[in-house]
Design an enzyme around this catalytic site. Structure first.
Site, PDB file in Angstrom:
ATOM      1  N   HIS A   1       0.824  -1.207   0.000  1.00 46.86           N
ATOM      2  CA  HIS A   1       0.000   0.000   0.000  1.00 46.86           C
ATOM      3  C   HIS A   1       0.863   1.264   0.000  1.00 46.86           C
ATOM      4  CE1 HIS A   1       0.973   0.954   4.187  1.00 46.86           C
ATOM      5  NE2 HIS A   1       0.862  -0.345   4.430  1.00 46.86           N
TER       6      HIS A   1
ATOM      7  N   GLU B   1      -2.176  -7.438   7.284  1.00 45.06           N
ATOM      8  CA  GLU B   1      -0.938  -7.212   8.016  1.00 45.06           C
ATOM      9  C   GLU B   1      -0.967  -7.993   9.330  1.00 45.06           C
ATOM     10  OE1 GLU B   1       2.049  -6.939   8.128  1.00 45.06           O
ATOM     11  OE2 GLU B   1       2.504  -4.833   7.655  1.00 45.06           O
TER      12      GLU B   1
END
Length: 284
Positions: A23, A135
């Site tokens: 990201h 994550e």
């Protein structure tokens, strides 16, 4: 037969091309670099992209179109967190959305304090959210997701059907997922990719997930290639990889192979014929 050292050969239908993206810059990246304790702050809950992060998204969007990559991708998989979904739709989505277009937007205007225009789903591949590529789970509020109900209102054209729970039941406030657990989850994700029919897939995910998942690969390669695979990703970095199915996990059938011998006829190769019909008149 002698071959070049380290060269491998695999059937095409037992491979997939995956385009891995971390990201773009999120507010937690900025605050966490100033003070690591900031990662514990609920002010960073489900961290969104910074204005600089959106600039990074715009530049990668241009890159995937200039290189022709955008036309090749058949599916975009994204971690179901605000920063990854913003990155995914910004990089691989269509241009600005306009009312009256008969297609839901990938992202509504100003989703997640983005101050960004809505993003169209027209002429874009399908997008699907998958929990396996999140994550590290736990402790850091920036890694805790919102409800799927809320996400659906912000990202109407993303498919959330593979996520079983509306609320985030995977994240816990007091236990941080160990690196080994992330790596194990990453391998489960890679194996899951073989259940997909698509051959060229983009995956928008996170630094820790990428690092610990990819560290399992490349041990039989030259050290420079191992490093190329496993080095930490920069914000909004894209790396294209080929994965191969050595253990028959996938069930894809070859679509470009052709069986030959149509119409049927004699086709014994000369080297096989020599073995099958040894020379006549050999010494007795």
């Amino acid at each position: 037969m002698d071959t070049a050292a380290g060269t491998s050969l695999y059937p095409f239908h037992r491979s997939k091309t995956i385009h891995l993206v971390r990201h773009a810059q999120g507010i937690h990246n900025v605050e966490g670099e100033k003070n690591h304790d900031a990662y514990l702050s609920y002010d960073l809950f489900d961290a969104h992209l910074t204005p600089l992060g959106w600039q990074q998204v715009s530049n990668l969007h241009k890159h995937v179109h200039e290189t022709g990559l955008a036309k090749k991708i058949e599916l975009v998989i994204t971690s179901p967190l605000l920063r990854t979904m913003q990155t995914a739709v910004g990089v691989f989505g269509g241009e600005g959305y306009a009312d009256g277009i008969d297609a839901p937007p990938l992202m509504v205007a100003n989703a997640g304090n983005s101050n960004h225009a809505a993003i169209s789903s027209l002429n874009s591949p399908p997008f699907i959210a998958v929990e396996l590529c999140r994550e590290h789970l736990g402790v850091h509020p920036c890694d805790k997701r919102r409800s799927i109900t809320e996400y659906k209102s912000l990202f109407p054209a993303i498919d959330f059907s593979l996520i079983e729970s509306n609320d985030d039941i995977l994240w816990t406030a007091d236990v941080r997922e160990a690196n080994e657990e992330v790596a194990k989850r990453g391998m489960k994700f890679v194996n899951w990719l073989w259940t997909r029919k698509e051959k060229e897939i983009a995956v928008v995910t996170h630094s820790g997930f990428l690092y610990h998942t990819l560290s399992a690969f490349g041990n039989d390669c030259h050290p420079s290639i191992k490093s190329e695979i496993c080095t930490h990703f920069a914000n909004c970095e894209l790396r294209s990889m080929v994965i191969v199915d050595r253990s028959m996990i996938g069930s894809d059938v070859p679509t470009t192979n052709y069986p030959g011998k149509i119409p049927s006829g004699l086709d014994l190769p000369s080297d096989v014929a020599a073995e099958k019909h040894p020379k006549q008149g050999a010494s007795q």
